[in-house]
Structure formats: C-alpha cells, structure tokens
Motif scaffolding. Structure first.
Motif, PDB file in Angstrom:
ATOM      1  N   ILE B 142       0.821  -1.212   0.000  1.00 60.23           N
ATOM      2  CA  ILE B 142       0.000   0.000   0.000  1.00 60.23           C
ATOM      3  C   ILE B 142       0.859   1.268   0.000  1.00 60.23           C
ATOM      4  O   ILE B 142       0.515   2.252  -0.644  1.00 60.23           O
ATOM      5  CB  ILE B 142      -1.006   0.008   1.166  1.00 60.23           C
ATOM      6  CG1 ILE B 142      -1.888   1.247   1.082  1.00 60.23           C
ATOM      7  CG2 ILE B 142      -0.369  -0.110   2.492  1.00 60.23           C
ATOM      8  CD1 ILE B 142      -2.977   1.274   2.092  1.00 60.23           C
ATOM      9  N   ALA B 146       1.630   0.494  -4.455  1.00 59.73           N
ATOM     10  CA  ALA B 146       0.401   1.096  -4.984  1.00 59.73           C
ATOM     11  C   ALA B 146       0.648   2.487  -5.580  1.00 59.73           C
ATOM     12  O   ALA B 146       0.194   2.760  -6.697  1.00 59.73           O
ATOM     13  CB  ALA B 146      -0.674   1.135  -3.899  1.00 59.73           C
ATOM     14  N   PRO B 147       1.375   3.383  -4.881  1.00 60.70           N
ATOM     15  CA  PRO B 147       1.660   4.680  -5.512  1.00 60.70           C
ATOM     16  C   PRO B 147       2.434   4.525  -6.826  1.00 60.70           C
ATOM     17  O   PRO B 147       2.158   5.226  -7.806  1.00 60.70           O
ATOM     18  CB  PRO B 147       2.517   5.407  -4.475  1.00 60.70           C
ATOM     19  CG  PRO B 147       2.257   4.732  -3.195  1.00 60.70           C
ATOM     20  CD  PRO B 147       1.878   3.326  -3.505  1.00 60.70           C
ATOM     21  N   SER B 150      -0.004   3.341  -9.477  1.00 57.64           N
ATOM     22  CA  SER B 150      -1.008   4.326  -9.879  1.00 57.64           C
ATOM     23  C   SER B 150      -0.373   5.448 -10.696  1.00 57.64           C
ATOM     24  O   SER B 150      -1.051   6.099 -11.473  1.00 57.64           O
ATOM     25  CB  SER B 150      -1.735   4.875  -8.653  1.00 57.64           C
ATOM     26  OG  SER B 150      -0.893   5.742  -7.939  1.00 57.64           O
ATOM     27  N   ILE B 176      -5.947   4.041  -9.050  1.00 58.56           N
ATOM     28  CA  ILE B 176      -5.617   4.445  -7.682  1.00 58.56           C
ATOM     29  C   ILE B 176      -4.620   3.486  -7.039  1.00 58.56           C
ATOM     30  O   ILE B 176      -4.228   3.663  -5.903  1.00 58.56           O
ATOM     31  CB  ILE B 176      -6.882   4.540  -6.804  1.00 58.56           C
ATOM     32  CG1 ILE B 176      -7.707   3.260  -6.907  1.00 58.56           C
ATOM     33  CG2 ILE B 176      -7.720   5.725  -7.212  1.00 58.56           C
ATOM     34  CD1 ILE B 176      -8.938   3.246  -6.026  1.00 58.56           C
ATOM     35  N   GLY B 177      -4.199   2.481  -7.785  1.00 56.00           N
ATOM     36  CA  GLY B 177      -3.168   1.588  -7.256  1.00 56.00           C
ATOM     37  C   GLY B 177      -3.699   0.596  -6.237  1.00 56.00           C
ATOM     38  O   GLY B 177      -2.931  -0.115  -5.606  1.00 56.00           O
ATOM     39  N   ILE B 178      -5.023   0.549  -6.044  1.00 61.84           N
ATOM     40  CA  ILE B 178      -5.605  -0.381  -5.077  1.00 61.84           C
ATOM     41  C   ILE B 178      -6.697  -1.167  -5.780  1.00 61.84           C
ATOM     42  O   ILE B 178      -7.572  -0.568  -6.394  1.00 61.84           O
ATOM     43  CB  ILE B 178      -6.187   0.385  -3.883  1.00 61.84           C
ATOM     44  CG1 ILE B 178      -5.042   0.966  -3.051  1.00 61.84           C
ATOM     45  CG2 ILE B 178      -7.043  -0.522  -3.013  1.00 61.84           C
ATOM     46  CD1 ILE B 178      -5.455   2.134  -2.237  1.00 61.84           C
TER      47      ILE B 178
END
Lengths: 355, 332
Positions: B142, B146-147, B150, B176-178
């Motif tokens: 996360i 994830a960043p 995204s 959003i990377g999630i």
C-alpha cells in the motif's frame, strides 16, 4: 538442596495465591471500542500510578466488546454504538457514556484546498457516498463553495472495510439527513457501500485518503488532527457551516436530551444548535447490573468516577471531549440505582465515594 | 537408540542382543507415527464439521443462493459470497499466471544455467522472500507499490490497452493503485519463493545421465528443459504450483491491505474488490447477529471447499498424466 527447593516452591505458590487473591481488586479487565483506546490507556496509566489499580483494556472493537461482556469474560465492555434498552435488559447490562468525539470528513484535493476550507452539507455528502456525485466540480459541490475553484477530477470514496462504531455514527448522520441514504445503504456498523474502496481502521482510511488524489473519507477527529488531514466544514441542522473542534462537539452534546434517553441510548448526530458539529458521538461503557464479582465491579466504578473527575484535561490533550457534568451526575445516580451486589445493596453510594 | 552400530572398520553391524527391543521399538514407533497422521485427519474432519455447524444458519437461510448472490448487506441481513469468491479466484489466478513462469525461470537458471558461485546466493535470497511476514508485503504494497502502480503503470496500461475489445477489460478502472490488479501482483511476489523452491528441488533430482544424453544429441537448454526436465519432474512441479495456489487463496493480511475491500464485482482488474480471507479479517470482530457471523463462517467453508476442489483437481490431473504416459514418473 531438595528441601530448599521445596521451600522455594511453597513460597512461590503462596505468593501466587496471594497475587490471585489480590488480583480481584488490583486488576480491571475491559474490552471493546478502538476509538477511545488512547484516552482509556492514558487514564489507566495515571490511575495506576496514583492508586496501584491496573486496567487491562483490549481494543478489539465495539462488536467484540459487546460479545465479551455478554459472555461475561471481562469486567466491562466498551462500545461506540450504544445498545438499545431491549438488548441491555436481555443481558442485565447497564450502559453509560464515558467520553465523546467527532467523526469528520477528510479530503485529498492537493495543497490548493486547506483544512476547513471545503464546505459540504449532509445531502451532498450522502450523494457522494451513494455514488450519485462522482466529480469534484459537480454543481452541487460548486454551489456550496462559490469561492473555491474545484478540480475537474473523479471522486474516490473511501470507507471503512471493517465493522466499526465510527461507521455507525457516520451512517447515522447520513440516514438522518438524506432520504437517498436512508432508503439505500442505511445505518449500521457495516453497510453495503455502493461505491469506493475500504480501509481497515481509522488508520487504513487515513492512509488511503492521504495516498489517493481526489479522495474523500471519514475518520475520528483525533486521526484527522494527528495526521494533519484536510477536514471539511459541514452544514449543521441550524444551517451554519461549522468546523470540527472540541467546542462544536461539546455544543452538540450539550443540546442533547440525555434525561429522556432510556439506558443512555443517545445518538449525537444532527443535533440542534448554531454551533453543533453534526457528526458527534459518545463512547459507552457496559457493565452488569448484578456483577458476579461485586468487588471488581466496585473497583471499576471507582475508576470511572475518577476518570470523570480527573480525566478531562487528559481527554482534551488527546482531542476527545469530556462528558458534561450534568450527564455525569445522571450516570452516577444510575450506578446507585441499578448496580447491586450479591446482597442486593447498591455498590455505589449516592453521594460519596465508596470506601 | 539404534541397534546398528559401527565397528572399528566403519561397517555397520547388528548387535544381536538388542534385537528384541528393536522389534518392540518398531511397533511403538509405527503406532506413534500412525497416531500423528490420524491426528491430522481428525483435525481436518473437526474443522469441516465446525465450519458446517457454524455456517448452518446462513446456509439454511440462503441455500445455494449464498454462492451466487453478490449482495453483502449487514443492514438488511442479506449475504452472498460471489463477490468474495470472484476476488479470491481472480487475484489468485493472476498471481499464478505471473508467478509460475517467473519461478520456472528462476529454478531453471539456478539448476542449469547459473555459475556455481551464484546458485547459493540466489537460492538464499528466494528463501528469504518466503520468510517475510505477509503484513510486511501488505504495508509495502500500500505504501510503496500502490503509488508506483497508480503513477507509472496503470495510466499507460489503461490508455494503451483499456479500449481493446476483450483484453481491455483487464486494464480498466480508476488508477488508484488499489484493487484486484495490485492484489494479484503482490500475491505473485509472495508465492514465487514457494513454487521456486519446490521446482528447484525437483529439477535437482533429474538424473544427469538423461540430461547429458539429450545434450549429446544436440538439444539446446530449452529443449532439455521442455523434453527432459519437465516431463520427469511434472508431479513435483504441479505440486509446487498447487502449494503456491493454496497460499494465494488463503492469504489474508497482504490482500486486505491492497485489494480495496469493496463488496462489488469489479468491472476491471484496476477496480477494488474483495476476497474471502480479507472479508473475514475485516468483519469478523465486529459482526453482530447470528446470521452475520454465520455467513462469515459460511465464507470460510467456501474457502475450505475451494481449496479442497483445487487439491482434488490437481490429483486428477496428475493421475491422468500418469495414465497417458503409460509408465509412472519418479520425482515426487
């Protein structure tokens, strides 16, 4: 050698016997809500220094706290969502509010929009969470914010993935102010979210909002402050746009009619008053009316009385709101009336500390 | 304890005097080890029974609809498992699709191609990956992965591939990377060590004679891998893949962090979804009411059954492979 060993073992056994006998007065066991955990542990630490009584509080969540007290494994349970009178009576429990706090919407719209700048009202917030408003420059948001240039950006809704008292308070507000929400997802500790991503715990929501551009979430006030998040203003039932602060939470609480709330079942959302923050909530303690171990229950009451009397500054330091003294008096009189020892005598004398 | 000892020349000899205790010892040992095996069987049965009993109220209420409904609504007390089943299978499948070729490459490299001095460091590094606690993968997922996804991966992927007819489905959603995509990627990293370790160990037992014969016939490394190593080791390879799949299906913490925990069927891999294990981790502590708790236990039962089905399918696959070949393969 062997004789010595036996002597030591006997001494140890005697000591541990003493310890268990003492433990009934020296340790209080509680479990429940995570939201008040920081202030409970601060109180417990100070209380232990002053009196030697240790409080062992497990922050396992409101639902867990209710289950534990109903199963009788702890001396008290704690919940952010009050139980209704019916359920209290079913298990012979007494419920009282311990401390208050607020739930605040937080957004991530870059550095252009500062904390307390964006204004929302209940209907708009509900429509965002229902997935009916999907872009930040939607006319409904723009109408509330004539002074701000809103970005042409998708809204990413962030909600709690776990069942929580925070969600209970938040959806209580949305249900009160929006028909769309009341007829749709409704009011509970976990609901069927129409859109968005779920973060685990306040911290999970905070980190998602922090990470995702154009996101909106809701967290306990303390988390918003401690993570310097961009909280919004909300329009309260009097029509004023208020900021979330200890004063606006207190205002919401002072307007609440505790006197006519059976079992202290009180939801502090959307309260009247010019200065009331609309998403305010209290955290509750649950105890047995006829505790199996009256000495421990009495020690727990002593701790709560001490916290009511001496814990206000510690609570404020941690961004919680202490209970008003009028409510505390009502709580103490309920202790006197309802919590009885095995002999049927009240464990809490009406006007003074038990010895 | 052994009744075998070594004489001065180093040869093993049986001491006649201890023969009788040896037989008793054998019998006790056999019964003890049999008991251990029975305990495992008993545990599995007990888990199954406990799950069915716990899940019964939900199964009685919803019937088969439980596995076909996408509803998950604690307010109206309606529960269906399809969203969680879909998320579990989709993320695990994606993890397998990525992890199997990568693990095969690593295993082949460390057993066939790498210079001797490099093999040990690579193997150790892979084993270290397996020892990282899953919550670390979740937090890394996360806060770091994830960043990165995204910003650098998801926008170009949806721009270039998002409009394609069928494949485009895989690359749609908010960047959003999630979501399922990130969960699959993180899972693939988590299961690579398991699949690699099993593959490497089975590759190592291929008799050098077979490989060298093939090389002598002029086969390339790829041809040896395809025609000699893989057929010889496929029982072990499939076992390793199943081990990885089992881990992916049940992984909880890492997935909870990155899958998005949204109870909707995702319309693309970038959308947030939910998995069975993540739902349990999120909701069990706060579940109040009999039907809610029971539905969560029923989810656990579904996961149990999925794992069982995967294992049975793997067995059937192995049996059909062995049958088609006409002779048994050695390296399990």
């Amino acid at each position: 050698m062997r004789f010595n060993f036996i002597k030591t073992a006997l001494a140890a056994a005697a000591l541990s016997l003493c310890a268990t006998a003492m433990a009934s007065v020296d340790t209080l066991n509680g479990a429940g809500a995570t939201f008040p955990y920081p202030v409970y542990s601060k109180w417990a630490q100070t209380y232990q220094q002053q009196t030697g009584v240790k409080l062992n509080y497990q922050a396992i969540g409101s639902g867990g706290g209710i289950k534990q007290i109903e199963a009788g494994t702890v001396d008290f349970g704690a919940s952010d969502a009050p139980l209704e009178k019916k359920e209290l009576d079913q298990y012979g429990l007494l419920q009282f509010p311990m401390v208050m706090g607020g739930v605040v919407p937080v957004v991530n719209l870059g550095d252009a929009i500062k904390p307390g700048q964006l204004r929302l009202d209940g209907a708009t917030l509900a429509n965002i969470y229902a997935g009916n408003i999907t872009r930040w420059n939607d006319p409904a948001i723009a109408a509330l914010n004539p002074d701000i240039t809103l970005p042409d950006q998708d809204i990413t809704v962030v909600h709690r993935s776990d069942g929580s008292g925070t969600t209970w308070i938040f959806t209580s507000y949305l249900t009160k102010v929006s028909d769309v929400w009341a007829k749709g997802p409704g009011h509970a500790k976990a609901v069927s979210w129409p859109t968005g991503v779920g973060g685990k715990g306040n911290q999970g929501v905070a980190s998602y909002v922090d990470r995702i551009q154009g996101s909106i979430g809701y967290v306990e006030y303390a988390y918003a402050l401690q993570n310097s998040m961009t909280y919004t203003r909300l329009r309260n039932s009097a029509g004023d746009f208020v900021k979330p602060t200890a004063e606006t939470f207190q205002a919401a609480a002072s307007n609440a009619d505790w006197q006519n709330a059976p079992g202290f079942y009180m939801v502090l959302t959307d309260q009247p008053g010019d200065n009331s923050w609309p998403i305010t909530g209290a955290s509750f303690i649950l105890m047995y009316q006829q505790p199996k171990n009256p000495e421990v229950a009495q020690a727990a009451l002593k701790f709560f009385a001490w916290a009511y009397g001496n814990g206000d500054d510690m609570a404020r330091d941690l961004d919680y709101v202490p209970m008003p003294s009028s409510v505390i008096d009502m709580v103490k009189s309920e202790w006197h009336k309802q919590i009885k020892g095995s002999d049927g005598q009240p464990l809490w004398p009406l006007d003074n500390q038990p010895q | 304890m052994s009744n075998l000892t070594a004489n001065e020349q180093g040869d093993a000899v049986v001491q006649p005097g201890r023969r009788a205790t040896g037989i008793v010892g054998d019998r006790v040992f056999r019964q003890l080890s049999g008991l251990c095996a029975l305990i495992v069987l008993g545990l599995i049965m007990a888990i199954a029974v406990a799950l069915v009993i716990g899940a019964w109220p939900a199964l009685r209420q919803f019937g088969v609809g439980f596995v076909t409904s996408t509803q998950w609504n604690p307010v109206t007390d309606e529960y269906g498992a399809l969203v969680a089943i879909f998320g579990t299978l989709a993320s695990s499948l994606m993890a397998l699709i990525i992890a199997v070729p990568v693990s095969f490459g690593i295993a082949l490299f460390t057993t066939e191609l790498a210079p001797a001095w490099l093999r040990q460091p690579i193997s150790t590094a892979i084993e270290l990956l397996a020892a990282v606690p899953s919550i670390i993968y979740g937090m890394w997922g996360i806060f770091v992965f994830a960043p990165f996804l995204s910003t650098w991966v998801q926008p170009p992927l949806s721009r270039w591939l998002g409009d394609m007819a069928l494949l485009g489905y895989l690359f749609r959603g908010p960047p959003i990377g999630i979501g399922i995509f990130t969960a699959g990627l993180v899972l693939s990293i988590m299961i690579v060590p398991f699949i690699t370790a099993v593959m490497r160990d089975t590759f190592n037992v291929v008799p050098p004679l077979l490989k060298e014969s093939a090389y002598a016939l002029g086969a390339t490394t790829w041809e040896v891998a395809r025609s000699v190593i893989l057929p010889y080791t496929r029982v072990g390879v499939i076992g390793g893949i199943m081990l990885g799949l089992g881990r992916a299906l049940g992984e909880t913490m890492a997935v909870t962090f990155v899958i998005g925990n949204a109870h909707t069927i995702p319309q693309g891999l970038f959308y947030p979804g939910n998995s069975i294990a993540a739902t349990l981790a999120n909701e069990f502590t706060e579940a109040t009411g009999e039907l809610y708790t029971s539905s969560l236990i029923a989810l656990g039962l579904v996961l149990f059954l999925i794992t069982l089905i995967v294992l049975v399918l793997a067995r059937l696959l192995l049996m059909s492979l062995a049958g088609g070949q006409g002779h048994s393969e050695g390296a399990s």
